[in-house]
Design a protein around this motif. Structure first.
Motif, PDB file in Angstrom:
ATOM      1  N   ALA A   9      -1.349   6.224   8.720  1.00 38.33           N
ATOM      2  CA  ALA A   9      -2.316   5.606   7.805  1.00 38.33           C
ATOM      3  C   ALA A   9      -3.013   4.413   8.440  1.00 38.33           C
ATOM      4  O   ALA A   9      -4.147   4.089   8.102  1.00 38.33           O
ATOM      5  N   SER A  22      -6.844   5.843   3.645  1.00 39.50           N
ATOM      6  CA  SER A  22      -5.599   5.239   3.178  1.00 39.50           C
ATOM      7  C   SER A  22      -5.802   3.837   2.618  1.00 39.50           C
ATOM      8  O   SER A  22      -4.840   3.150   2.275  1.00 39.50           O
ATOM      9  N   ARG A  51      -4.763   1.334  -1.450  1.00 43.21           N
ATOM     10  CA  ARG A  51      -3.490   1.757  -2.030  1.00 43.21           C
ATOM     11  C   ARG A  51      -2.396   0.695  -1.898  1.00 43.21           C
ATOM     12  O   ARG A  51      -1.252   0.935  -2.257  1.00 43.21           O
ATOM     13  N   TYR A  94      -1.187  -0.335   0.922  1.00 42.88           N
ATOM     14  CA  TYR A  94      -0.337  -0.088   2.093  1.00 42.88           C
ATOM     15  C   TYR A  94      -0.355  -1.267   3.062  1.00 42.88           C
ATOM     16  O   TYR A  94       0.685  -1.615   3.640  1.00 42.88           O
TER      17      TYR A  94
END
Length: 354
Positions: A88, A110, A113, A115
């Motif tokens: 990602a 990605s 989100r 992350y």
């Protein structure tokens, strides 16, 4: 610090695994670098980013980074069954003088989100607890609000701007912020707060619309965002009762702050166990929510409260609710509960009341 790198080769949270980048990640690195935003903020992506460059990155540069004591991890989401998904993004921890410098990028598919924030939290913890770092720096180009916002939400303290000259001769102005070991100890509760100078409250950045901040909160904590998903407006969702209860709770707190506990207790009596006739008028609800937002901002303006700054600080505080392992603790009705590293918002400081 290199003797401790074996302890941080693999880092895990509830949603992610961080491991050294591998040659099989070449295609994802190459594809990510085709995004025009990469060239805007990452000097190594300026010009044509070829397959050969991506291959050299995954086969040589990544491994060399570890050998030189500067870990570089691939960020991999955990998918069904706990298996490692596709790359990602990438995050690294370079040596910068007597400090460590954190850097990261995320593939466009990605982003949004949570992350990056989750991966940064893992790396910051590893740096302070496993690599004996005393100071971690974050730098990004002036105007890169997304990167700056991530550092802010992790508690990095702004230190100003600097000018740097890149290999191609271009000069860039960069924002710089940092976390020192004392900041980290405060965040995890290992320091006497009475002796600690408070970190400046979060600052409002361009693009910090209330909906942007709340969307980030939803992404980090895995909560639904039907607007982002393009879903149709509806009041038929499982967490409706919890949402109404939260609104009632905050209205009661406002009444108590303005009038006092007696008035608040009367409001609680009125709210009590409200009958649900199942009307579910989504148009009426949208109108009421908009009006609530409008009149709340109006009250703040008349009271001299910079609500945007207060909201940015509350948002930064809310993002500290995660548990130490990156997991989320929820109440039975779905409300996010505070983890042991939760940081109370410094609203009094923003208002100049301390």
């Amino acid at each position: 610090m290199t003797e401790n790198l074996a302890d941080v080769t693999q880092l895990r949270s509830q949603r992610l695994i961080l491991e050294p980048v591998q040659p099989e990640d070449t295609e994802r690195v190459y594809d990510a670098a085709q995004d025009s935003e990469f060239a805007r903020w990452l000097p190594w992506a300026v010009g044509e980013y070829t397959w050969d460059k991506a291959e050299d990155f995954t086969a040589n540069f990544a491994a060399n980074s570890w050998e030189s004591g500067q870990p570089l991890w691939g960020i991999y989401p955990l998918v069904a069954g706990g298996a490692k998904g596709a790359l990602a993004g990438v995050i690294d921890l370079r040596i910068s003088g007597e400090a460590r410098e954190i850097g990261f990028w995320m593939h466009r598919d990605s982003q949004g989100r949570g992350y990056t924030t989750e991966a940064c939290r893992l790396v910051v913890r590893a740096a302070f607890e496993n690599l004996d770092a005393q100071r971690i720096i974050h730098r990004c180009g002036v105007g890169n609000d997304a990167s700056r916002r991530i550092a802010r939400n992790l508690g990095f303290v702004p230190e100003g701007t600097r000018r740097v000259e890149h290999a191609d001769g271009t000069i860039e102005r960069q924002w710089q912020s940092a976390l020192i070991k004392a900041d980290w100890n405060r965040l995890v509760g290992d320091i006497d707060m009475a002796k600690f100078h408070p970190v400046p409250p979060a600052e409002v950045l361009p693009g910090d619309r209330p909906s942007d901040l709340v969307s980030e909160f939803h992404a980090v904590y895995g909560m639904p965002n039907v607007v982002a998903e393009g879903g149709a407006p509806s009041l038929d969702f499982d967490r409706l009762g919890m949402r109404m209860a939260l609104i009632q709770e905050e209205v009661t707190e406002l009444i108590e702050a303005v009038y006092g506990p007696l008035a608040a207790s009367r409001v609680e009596e009125v709210f009590g166990d409200l009958p649900d006739e199942g009307v579910r008028d989504v148009v009426g609800a949208a109108d009421a929510l908009a009006d609530l937002t409008y009149v709340v901002y109006g009250m703040a303006l008349e009271a001299g409260i910079d609500l945007d700054n207060v909201l940015a600080e509350v948002h930064s505080s809310n993002l500290s609710k995660l548990m130490p392992d990156g997991s989320v603790k929820r109440r039975d009705d779905g409300k996010i509960l505070k983890g042991p590293n939760f940081r109370e918002p410094q609203i009094a400081q923003i208002l100049g009341k301390e």
